[in-house]
Design a protein around this motif. Structure first.
Motif, PDB file in Angstrom:
ATOM      1  N   MET A  57      -9.369 -11.600   4.961  1.00 56.84           N
ATOM      2  CA  MET A  57      -8.863 -11.663   3.591  1.00 56.84           C
ATOM      3  C   MET A  57      -9.091 -10.359   2.827  1.00 56.84           C
ATOM      4  O   MET A  57      -8.290 -10.006   1.955  1.00 56.84           O
ATOM      5  CB  MET A  57      -9.523 -12.821   2.841  1.00 56.84           C
ATOM      6  CG  MET A  57      -9.070 -14.200   3.285  1.00 56.84           C
ATOM      7  SD  MET A  57      -7.296 -14.485   3.008  1.00 56.84           S
ATOM      8  CE  MET A  57      -6.702 -14.349   4.677  1.00 56.84           C
ATOM      9  N   ALA A  58     -10.153  -9.648   3.135  1.00 54.87           N
ATOM     10  CA  ALA A  58     -10.374  -8.361   2.465  1.00 54.87           C
ATOM     11  C   ALA A  58      -9.271  -7.376   2.831  1.00 54.87           C
ATOM     12  O   ALA A  58      -8.786  -6.625   1.979  1.00 54.87           O
ATOM     13  CB  ALA A  58     -11.738  -7.802   2.836  1.00 54.87           C
ATOM     14  N   GLU A  59      -8.866  -7.394   4.094  1.00 53.25           N
ATOM     15  CA  GLU A  59      -7.785  -6.507   4.511  1.00 53.25           C
ATOM     16  C   GLU A  59      -6.467  -6.911   3.868  1.00 53.25           C
ATOM     17  O   GLU A  59      -5.672  -6.048   3.461  1.00 53.25           O
ATOM     18  CB  GLU A  59      -7.670  -6.522   6.034  1.00 53.25           C
ATOM     19  CG  GLU A  59      -8.866  -5.893   6.739  1.00 53.25           C
ATOM     20  CD  GLU A  59      -8.748  -5.954   8.254  1.00 53.25           C
ATOM     21  OE1 GLU A  59      -7.726  -6.488   8.751  1.00 53.25           O
ATOM     22  OE2 GLU A  59      -9.676  -5.488   8.936  1.00 53.25           O
ATOM     23  N   LEU A  60      -6.217  -8.204   3.788  1.00 54.19           N
ATOM     24  CA  LEU A  60      -5.000  -8.666   3.118  1.00 54.19           C
ATOM     25  C   LEU A  60      -5.009  -8.234   1.656  1.00 54.19           C
ATOM     26  O   LEU A  60      -4.007  -7.733   1.130  1.00 54.19           O
ATOM     27  CB  LEU A  60      -4.875 -10.189   3.218  1.00 54.19           C
ATOM     28  CG  LEU A  60      -3.694 -10.804   2.466  1.00 54.19           C
ATOM     29  CD1 LEU A  60      -2.362 -10.324   3.028  1.00 54.19           C
ATOM     30  CD2 LEU A  60      -3.770 -12.333   2.481  1.00 54.19           C
ATOM     31  N   GLY A  61      -6.142  -8.426   0.977  1.00 56.06           N
ATOM     32  CA  GLY A  61      -6.230  -8.032  -0.427  1.00 56.06           C
ATOM     33  C   GLY A  61      -5.996  -6.554  -0.624  1.00 56.06           C
ATOM     34  O   GLY A  61      -5.304  -6.138  -1.566  1.00 56.06           O
ATOM     35  N   ALA A  62      -6.543  -5.745   0.277  1.00 52.03           N
ATOM     36  CA  ALA A  62      -6.348  -4.297   0.170  1.00 52.03           C
ATOM     37  C   ALA A  62      -4.885  -3.936   0.348  1.00 52.03           C
ATOM     38  O   ALA A  62      -4.360  -3.053  -0.353  1.00 52.03           O
ATOM     39  CB  ALA A  62      -7.206  -3.586   1.216  1.00 52.03           C
ATOM     40  N   GLU A  63      -4.196  -4.622   1.270  1.00 58.47           N
ATOM     41  CA  GLU A  63      -2.777  -4.312   1.458  1.00 58.47           C
ATOM     42  C   GLU A  63      -1.951  -4.746   0.250  1.00 58.47           C
ATOM     43  O   GLU A  63      -1.007  -4.051  -0.150  1.00 58.47           O
ATOM     44  CB  GLU A  63      -2.218  -4.964   2.722  1.00 58.47           C
ATOM     45  CG  GLU A  63      -0.772  -4.547   2.944  1.00 58.47           C
ATOM     46  CD  GLU A  63      -0.151  -5.027   4.236  1.00 58.47           C
ATOM     47  OE1 GLU A  63       1.030  -4.694   4.462  1.00 58.47           O
ATOM     48  OE2 GLU A  63      -0.825  -5.728   5.009  1.00 58.47           O
TER      49      GLU A  63
ATOM     50  N   VAL B  14      -4.824 -13.422  -3.140  1.00 57.84           N
ATOM     51  CA  VAL B  14      -5.725 -13.548  -1.999  1.00 57.84           C
ATOM     52  C   VAL B  14      -6.327 -14.950  -1.946  1.00 57.84           C
ATOM     53  O   VAL B  14      -6.437 -15.557  -0.866  1.00 57.84           O
ATOM     54  CB  VAL B  14      -6.829 -12.481  -2.053  1.00 57.84           C
ATOM     55  CG1 VAL B  14      -7.829 -12.669  -0.922  1.00 57.84           C
ATOM     56  CG2 VAL B  14      -6.232 -11.083  -1.996  1.00 57.84           C
ATOM     57  N   LEU B  15      -6.707 -15.491  -3.090  1.00 54.02           N
ATOM     58  CA  LEU B  15      -7.230 -16.861  -3.127  1.00 54.02           C
ATOM     59  C   LEU B  15      -6.194 -17.847  -2.616  1.00 54.02           C
ATOM     60  O   LEU B  15      -6.508 -18.725  -1.803  1.00 54.02           O
ATOM     61  CB  LEU B  15      -7.650 -17.223  -4.558  1.00 54.02           C
ATOM     62  CG  LEU B  15      -8.045 -18.684  -4.776  1.00 54.02           C
ATOM     63  CD1 LEU B  15      -9.277 -19.052  -3.951  1.00 54.02           C
ATOM     64  CD2 LEU B  15      -8.269 -18.970  -6.268  1.00 54.02           C
ATOM     65  N   VAL B  16      -4.966 -17.714  -3.084  1.00 58.64           N
ATOM     66  CA  VAL B  16      -3.904 -18.606  -2.623  1.00 58.64           C
ATOM     67  C   VAL B  16      -3.751 -18.498  -1.106  1.00 58.64           C
ATOM     68  O   VAL B  16      -3.656 -19.509  -0.401  1.00 58.64           O
ATOM     69  CB  VAL B  16      -2.575 -18.273  -3.335  1.00 58.64           C
ATOM     70  CG1 VAL B  16      -1.391 -18.950  -2.646  1.00 58.64           C
ATOM     71  CG2 VAL B  16      -2.650 -18.698  -4.802  1.00 58.64           C
ATOM     72  N   ALA B  17      -3.762 -17.276  -0.585  1.00 53.31           N
ATOM     73  CA  ALA B  17      -3.608 -17.086   0.856  1.00 53.31           C
ATOM     74  C   ALA B  17      -4.754 -17.730   1.624  1.00 53.31           C
ATOM     75  O   ALA B  17      -4.544 -18.381   2.662  1.00 53.31           O
ATOM     76  CB  ALA B  17      -3.515 -15.599   1.183  1.00 53.31           C
ATOM     77  N   ALA B  18      -5.978 -17.555   1.145  1.00 49.66           N
ATOM     78  CA  ALA B  18      -7.137 -18.123   1.835  1.00 49.66           C
ATOM     79  C   ALA B  18      -7.087 -19.647   1.828  1.00 49.66           C
ATOM     80  O   ALA B  18      -7.367 -20.298   2.847  1.00 49.66           O
ATOM     81  CB  ALA B  18      -8.425 -17.628   1.179  1.00 49.66           C
ATOM     82  N   LEU B  19      -6.727 -20.229   0.690  1.00 47.01           N
ATOM     83  CA  LEU B  19      -6.673 -21.690   0.592  1.00 47.01           C
ATOM     84  C   LEU B  19      -5.531 -22.261   1.410  1.00 47.01           C
ATOM     85  O   LEU B  19      -5.674 -23.313   2.055  1.00 47.01           O
ATOM     86  CB  LEU B  19      -6.545 -22.105  -0.869  1.00 47.01           C
ATOM     87  CG  LEU B  19      -7.780 -21.846  -1.739  1.00 47.01           C
ATOM     88  CD1 LEU B  19      -7.482 -22.184  -3.197  1.00 47.01           C
ATOM     89  CD2 LEU B  19      -8.978 -22.657  -1.248  1.00 47.01           C
TER      90      LEU B  19
END
Length: 362
Positions: free
Chosen positions: A60-66, A240-245
């Motif tokens: 998720m950190a990598e997704l958030g950075a992108e 990012v929260l939406v993606a993780a959930l």
């Protein structure tokens, strides 16, 4: 671990006045000039919209950075052709959509008439990997009652055509006017899913598989389920929260299916009520509890989502991220609440747009 990627639709606006600008073709042309192989940006239904798509990620950190990089790149390219990007799910100030020159979009405008103008709205779609159509359909059947909670978390569209709509996510109400949009009945099997899609195409009401606008569907392009209920989020961390959930919901649903646990049998009528309630109130007031379909304070329903997906969040290492982001979101409020707060401070919807440009660009 399942991968997840997101698609975000952004609004193109004048950086000073907040007025929407139909410059998506110019933005895309400039992006291709800079990088002929670019696959970040795509055109959308209207020229005032630009879509960006991330790569699939497990971290998720990598997704958030992108997501942050992609928003900044969109802002850079847009700035070079005289506009800015805003993560707004509806445009607060009055706007008339300028249809993108594309045969498919022209067909939609002819077929759906004036309703097409209501679709100048920006969503966030999450793609989560699945192993097969069998697993994917089993997941779709089990996601249904939780999708309104995801909508409430992402709510970022309180204004439309210069007015406060009274909704937290009015985008979803506008989008629901499409003939294929919304929650679905239980499919039961891949055969049931594909049979329904084939029947819809045969009706002639929709043109192609891309117009199967279910709240969640099997992707035609990728081995994923695509969850389409979220507004584009004002803040990248909410995306990012939406993606993780969403990934945790997919993993939880797949585990339930493998364990032989059946999906909830809620009717489409009840699911539509839950979707409406989430769009109306966001995280303010109540939501319908996914288990009982009875009203319950929104923070309690969000905590129930964390509990429901707890094992999957733990296994992916996302528990702390999700709990912290949910806590911050409940304290700060959704994008809809933030937009209303800006209007209270400055008294101008145009300033709401320009303030949201600053949020989008970090």
């Amino acid at each position: 671990m399942r991968t997840v990627g997101v698609e975000e639709e952004l609004l193109l606006v004048d950086p000073d006045s907040g007025e929407p600008k139909a410059l998506s073709t110019a933005v895309l042309t400039r992006a291709v000039q800079d990088d002929p192989g670019q696959d970040l940006f795509q055109l959308e239904l209207f020229g005032q919209m630009l879509e960006l798509a991330t790569h699939p990620h497990t971290d998720m950190a990598e997704l958030g950075a992108e997501i942050v990089r992609s928003r900044k790149e969109a802002a850079r390219v847009a700035g070079e052709v005289g506009c800015a990007v805003a993560a707004l799910a509806t445009c607060p100030i009055p706007v008339t959509g300028a249809l993108t020159a594309d045969d498919r979009y022209r067909w939609m405008a002819r077929r759906y008439g004036i309703a097409t103008q209501d679709w100048l709205v920006c969503g966030c779609h999450a793609h989560v990997a699945v192993d097969s159509d069998e697993e994917g359909v089993a997941v779709l059947d089990r996601l249904r009652p939780w999708l309104p909670v995801v909508r409430a978390l992402s709510a970022n569209s309180p204004y439309w055509q210069g007015r406060d709509t009274g909704y937290a996510s009015f985008r979803s109400r506008l989008w629901s006017r499409g003939p294929s949009a919304g929650p679905t009945e239980l499919f039961g099997s891949p055969a049931g899913y594909h049979r329904q899609v084939a029947d819809m195409l045969a009706s002639g009401v929709i043109l192609d598989h891309g117009m199967v606008y279910f709240d969640a569907r099997l992707s035609v392009k990728y081995p994923t389920v695509e969850i389409r209920v979220a507004d584009v989020c004002l803040r990248a961390e909410t995306t990012v929260l939406v993606a993780a959930l969403v990934r945790a919901l997919v993993e939880t649903a797949a585990r339930d299916w493998r364990a032989g646990r059946p999906p909830a049998g809620h009717s489409v009528s009840l699911l539509r009520l839950a979707a409406w309630h989430a769009a109306r109130s966001g995280l303010e007031g109540e939501l319908l509890d996914p288990a009982t379909m009875l009203p319950r304070p929104a923070p309690e329903v969000v905590r129930a989502l964390l509990e429901h997906t707890g094992e999957a969040l733990s296994d992916s290492g996302d528990t702390a991220l999700a709990e912290e982001a949910v806590g911050e979101l409940l304290d700060r409020g959704t994008g809809a609440r933030e937009q209303r707060g800006v209007l209270e401070r400055v008294g101008s919807l145009r300033e709401v747009v320009t303030e949201c440009v600053r949020h989008t660009q970090g």
